[in-house]
Every structure is written in C-alpha cells, then in structure tokens.
Write a protein that holds these residues in place. Sequence first.
Motif, PDB file in Angstrom:
ATOM      1  N   ASP A   1      27.599  45.211  23.943  1.00 46.20           N
ATOM      2  CA  ASP A   1      26.599  46.095  24.547  1.00 46.20           C
ATOM      3  C   ASP A   1      26.481  45.843  26.051  1.00 46.20           C
ATOM      4  O   ASP A   1      26.303  46.778  26.838  1.00 46.20           O
ATOM      5  CB  ASP A   1      25.234  45.885  23.875  1.00 46.20           C
ATOM      6  CG  ASP A   1      25.195  46.436  22.449  1.00 46.20           C
ATOM      7  OD1 ASP A   1      26.085  47.247  22.107  1.00 46.20           O
ATOM      8  OD2 ASP A   1      24.290  46.058  21.690  1.00 46.20           O
ATOM      9  N   LYS A   2      26.585  44.582  26.451  1.00 50.75           N
ATOM     10  CA  LYS A   2      26.517  44.243  27.872  1.00 50.75           C
ATOM     11  C   LYS A   2      27.691  44.861  28.633  1.00 50.75           C
ATOM     12  O   LYS A   2      27.524  45.406  29.729  1.00 50.75           O
ATOM     13  CB  LYS A   2      26.517  42.719  28.053  1.00 50.75           C
ATOM     14  CG  LYS A   2      26.348  42.271  29.503  1.00 50.75           C
ATOM     15  CD  LYS A   2      26.459  40.766  29.646  1.00 50.75           C
ATOM     16  CE  LYS A   2      27.908  40.324  29.633  1.00 50.75           C
ATOM     17  NZ  LYS A   2      28.076  38.897  30.038  1.00 50.75           N
ATOM     18  N   LEU A   3      28.869  44.809  28.038  1.00 59.81           N
ATOM     19  CA  LEU A   3      30.055  45.392  28.673  1.00 59.81           C
ATOM     20  C   LEU A   3      29.926  46.910  28.789  1.00 59.81           C
ATOM     21  O   LEU A   3      30.255  47.495  29.828  1.00 59.81           O
ATOM     22  CB  LEU A   3      31.306  45.038  27.873  1.00 59.81           C
ATOM     23  CG  LEU A   3      31.696  43.562  27.791  1.00 59.81           C
ATOM     24  CD1 LEU A   3      32.945  43.392  26.943  1.00 59.81           C
ATOM     25  CD2 LEU A   3      31.929  42.978  29.187  1.00 59.81           C
TER      26      LEU A   3
ATOM     27  N   GLY B   1      45.013  50.957  28.883  1.00 56.12           N
ATOM     28  CA  GLY B   1      44.421  50.645  27.588  1.00 56.12           C
ATOM     29  C   GLY B   1      44.313  49.162  27.313  1.00 56.12           C
ATOM     30  O   GLY B   1      45.166  48.362  27.732  1.00 56.12           O
ATOM     31  N   PHE B   2      43.246  48.797  26.621  1.00 56.02           N
ATOM     32  CA  PHE B   2      43.025  47.424  26.151  1.00 56.02           C
ATOM     33  C   PHE B   2      42.719  47.510  24.668  1.00 56.02           C
ATOM     34  O   PHE B   2      41.883  48.312  24.248  1.00 56.02           O
ATOM     35  CB  PHE B   2      41.849  46.776  26.881  1.00 56.02           C
ATOM     36  CG  PHE B   2      41.418  45.435  26.315  1.00 56.02           C
ATOM     37  CD1 PHE B   2      41.866  44.251  26.877  1.00 56.02           C
ATOM     38  CD2 PHE B   2      40.568  45.359  25.220  1.00 56.02           C
ATOM     39  CE1 PHE B   2      41.479  43.021  26.364  1.00 56.02           C
ATOM     40  CE2 PHE B   2      40.176  44.136  24.688  1.00 56.02           C
ATOM     41  CZ  PHE B   2      40.629  42.963  25.266  1.00 56.02           C
TER      42      PHE B   2
ATOM     43  N   LYS C   1      39.538  36.861  26.337  1.00 55.94           N
ATOM     44  CA  LYS C   1      40.565  37.914  26.346  1.00 55.94           C
ATOM     45  C   LYS C   1      40.649  38.614  27.700  1.00 55.94           C
ATOM     46  O   LYS C   1      41.514  39.462  27.907  1.00 55.94           O
ATOM     47  CB  LYS C   1      40.278  38.946  25.255  1.00 55.94           C
ATOM     48  CG  LYS C   1      40.482  38.426  23.845  1.00 55.94           C
ATOM     49  CD  LYS C   1      41.941  38.199  23.526  1.00 55.94           C
ATOM     50  CE  LYS C   1      42.159  37.855  22.067  1.00 55.94           C
ATOM     51  NZ  LYS C   1      43.593  37.685  21.723  1.00 55.94           N
ATOM     52  N   GLY C   2      39.736  38.276  28.625  1.00 51.12           N
ATOM     53  CA  GLY C   2      39.797  38.831  29.973  1.00 51.12           C
ATOM     54  C   GLY C   2      39.263  40.241  30.102  1.00 51.12           C
ATOM     55  O   GLY C   2      39.530  40.912  31.106  1.00 51.12           O
ATOM     56  N   ILE C   3      38.478  40.692  29.151  1.00 52.23           N
ATOM     57  CA  ILE C   3      37.976  42.068  29.189  1.00 52.23           C
ATOM     58  C   ILE C   3      37.046  42.289  30.384  1.00 52.23           C
ATOM     59  O   ILE C   3      37.061  43.357  31.007  1.00 52.23           O
ATOM     60  CB  ILE C   3      37.268  42.436  27.850  1.00 52.23           C
ATOM     61  CG1 ILE C   3      36.756  43.871  27.863  1.00 52.23           C
ATOM     62  CG2 ILE C   3      36.154  41.459  27.537  1.00 52.23           C
ATOM     63  CD1 ILE C   3      37.817  44.921  28.010  1.00 52.23           C
ATOM     64  N   GLU C   4      36.271  41.274  30.751  1.00 55.08           N
ATOM     65  CA  GLU C   4      35.385  41.420  31.917  1.00 55.08           C
ATOM     66  C   GLU C   4      36.193  41.551  33.202  1.00 55.08           C
ATOM     67  O   GLU C   4      35.839  42.332  34.092  1.00 55.08           O
ATOM     68  CB  GLU C   4      34.434  40.225  32.006  1.00 55.08           C
ATOM     69  CG  GLU C   4      33.363  40.224  30.933  1.00 55.08           C
ATOM     70  CD  GLU C   4      32.460  39.013  31.043  1.00 55.08           C
ATOM     71  OE1 GLU C   4      31.652  38.963  31.998  1.00 55.08           O
ATOM     72  OE2 GLU C   4      32.559  38.113  30.182  1.00 55.08           O
TER      73      GLU C   4
ATOM     74  N   THR D   1      37.789  44.900  37.593  1.00 55.53           N
ATOM     75  CA  THR D   1      38.881  45.387  38.437  1.00 55.53           C
ATOM     76  C   THR D   1      38.931  46.906  38.444  1.00 55.53           C
ATOM     77  O   THR D   1      39.081  47.539  39.505  1.00 55.53           O
ATOM     78  CB  THR D   1      40.227  44.823  37.955  1.00 55.53           C
ATOM     79  OG1 THR D   1      40.182  43.393  38.010  1.00 55.53           O
ATOM     80  CG2 THR D   1      41.374  45.320  38.809  1.00 55.53           C
ATOM     81  N   TYR D   2      38.777  47.497  37.284  1.00 48.24           N
ATOM     82  CA  TYR D   2      38.879  48.953  37.174  1.00 48.24           C
ATOM     83  C   TYR D   2      37.683  49.652  37.812  1.00 48.24           C
ATOM     84  O   TYR D   2      37.835  50.654  38.533  1.00 48.24           O
ATOM     85  CB  TYR D   2      38.992  49.350  35.698  1.00 48.24           C
ATOM     86  CG  TYR D   2      39.211  50.836  35.493  1.00 48.24           C
ATOM     87  CD1 TYR D   2      40.473  51.401  35.668  1.00 48.24           C
ATOM     88  CD2 TYR D   2      38.156  51.679  35.157  1.00 48.24           C
ATOM     89  CE1 TYR D   2      40.674  52.760  35.502  1.00 48.24           C
ATOM     90  CE2 TYR D   2      38.341  53.035  34.988  1.00 48.24           C
ATOM     91  CZ  TYR D   2      39.604  53.576  35.159  1.00 48.24           C
ATOM     92  OH  TYR D   2      39.799  54.931  35.001  1.00 48.24           O
TER      93      TYR D   2
END
Length: 402
Positions: free
Chosen positions: A271-273, A231-232, A240-243, A248-249
């Motif tokens: 939206d891009k993510l 979870g994030f 925040k390192g979400i990319e 990685t996942y």
Amino acid sequence: MKILLIHTFYSPDMVGGAEVVVQSLAEGLMERGIDVAILTTTDKPGLHQDEVNGVRVWRAGLRNLYWHKYNQRPGMVQRRLWHLLDIYNPLMAQMVKKVVLFEKPTVASVHNLPGFSIATWSALKDAGVPIVQVLHDHYLLCPAGTMYRNDKNCISQCSSCMIMRTPHKAMSQSISGVVGVSNYILNRHLEAGYFSGVSNRQVIYNTRTAQELCLTGKIKESDGNRPLRFGFIGAINSVKGIELLLHTYIKNPFHDTELLVAGVGNSEYSDKLKLSATGHAVRFLGRVKPADFYPLVDVVVVPSLWNEPLGTVIMEAMIFGKAVIASNTGGTPEMVVDGENGLLFNPDNPSGLLDAMARLYASPDLRERLAEGADRCRALFMDRAHFLDEHISIYMDAEHYG
C-alpha cells in the motif's frame, strides 16, 4: 531409487521461484519413473498427506511460534524467538522421522530448510538416509536467508549469524552431496568453510519448461502501437529493489512509457508503494501468470539489492525473448552478459539503473538486439532433461557412496 524431497513450501503454497523449481523437479522425477514424495510445512497442526499432480505430499504442521508464509510481518521479539527455535528444532525432526519411517527413501533431496531446521539432517542421518542439500539461498549462513542487513549486502557473516550458524557449518561436513543453483551460491558457502568435507559438489542451473510457462506456440509479440513498457514481476519486498525502480521511474519520467508491477507482498508495504506511485504511469497488477505478464512488457527490470543466487524472473524473461535490465549481484552475471542479452547495473550506484533504462528508452535497436540475445539463451534454461539428469546423477552417487 526413492527420493524424499524436503522443502519449506509446496504447491499450492507458492512463495517464490524455489517452490516452482522444486515442484518441477518432483514431477520430472516422477515422469522418469522414480518414486517421489514431498515433505513440506503447513499451518495446520499434525501430519497430513495429499497429492499434487500425482506426487505424494506430506504436510507437517509447523511447530514454532507462527507459520512463516503469512504476509503479515510479526513483531521483532516474535521473529527473533522464531529464528532461535529454528536453529535446531527437534519437534520438526520428529515429523521428519515419521515420514521417513513410512516412505523409506533411499535418498533425501533437501532444499529450503526454514521451519524444518537442520534437525532434519540429524533425523535423516539417524535413519541412514543419504542427504543431498540444494542451496537456493543463504539460509545456512544467515537466518534471514539473504545476507543483507542495514540496506547493504554482507561481505561476510556478522557475529550473530556466525554464532547462530555454528551448528550448520559443523553438520554440513557430513552431507553426502551439495548442489548450488549457481556458482555464486555454492562458492559463497565453500568460502565460508561449509561442506569442506563433501566431495560430491555440483552446480545445476534451474530450468523452466514451455508447459510450466503455458507457452503453447509462438511467443506473442508486443503491441508496437502502445507506449513502451518497463515491467517488474516478483515478490513485492524491499530486497527485490522495487523501491529503487519506482523512485528511478517516478523521479525521471520517460515520456510515453508505462511501468507495470506484478506480484504480491506484505499488504502494508504494498500500500505504501502504491501511494508513492499515485499520479504516475505505474500500474500494480497483483499476482499475474508469467504467460500473461511478459507479452505486456518490452523490457523486464530485475533490480535486486541482495545477492540473489539465480533469478527465476531473468530466466523467464529470456525464455519470452525480452530485453533485461538487472543488478550485477549474486548469480545474475552468470545469466546476463552485459550488452549481449541484457544490461547490468550496480545497485549501489544511484544512477546505474537510470542510465540502463535511458539507453533502452532511447534505442529501439538496442532493445531488439538484447531481446534477440535473450532469445538465443533460452535453450539453456529450458533444458529440463539435462536438469533432471544432473539431479539423478548426484542422487545415484549419494545412494551408492552414502
């Protein structure tokens, strides 16, 4: 004692962990019988007063090019002009003076200053109000507040930051007291020559209470019959390192697992993510309350790229007894002891996050041991009485010695 807390945003205009902490501080001081008022910004012109949970709140219409809470990112020229005006904004100082004249505080507890600028310090000093500056981020060192540029953490101030922050460094010497939310953020400023003339320095870790997190009883256990969930939770933005987490996942799929992402951010970026995660076991939940999110996941990942002073999410995850994977940046190593209550990784090492996720994926025993370690640490971050005592102590010193 009468305290005026000054912070860029305040409930219901919540942006991140600092807003939660400032509200908790204000309400805690009020519960101790201390007269408290808040000064914050708004997008509405003029000066307005309302009340939040019994605390008086003054909202000053931001006198700059735009109100910076909006998720839509302005153009580069607008942003640069905004930051130039925010070096020292005398128009906002006038707002501060009006509130000080009405409230007559004995101490000002100043938190995040974007929008108000250090003209706030001048207004308070002119009124003879002692100032305690609380450091939640790098704003006094860097207009962006992150000391992060071109996908890298800045080792020191760049030339433009040094020029734009020359007045901040000079004026910081005459503050009555300074508080860092971590040793990291306080030392970062001291090493850069800030607050060298200030003897009243303290580190006070932030806290969360069971009431704030809606913990009314035993923490709900994760459902062992469902897939393992990473979870994030937090602001959806690049630092925040979400990319890094999504990449990685997605590129290294862990069978029978899910990744839950909670939080909001710039709509175009979000939206891009979401598009990049299409077809994978990734769910974007939007804004979710901590009490609703943490029971859904088994491992909380905090992959911050920037030197985050003190991650609120790490604190919350420990309170909920969750195993944590976090980057070894900023103040995080003050919270996470690698192998005891979580796993640390270097975000500059492409395989660091993957290795940590793989270890917890493969070992239920390790997940359980880290969760137990996190649970043992929860008391440190729930001791609101100590948190309030420490703030009141530095306010009393500032009030007494000026």
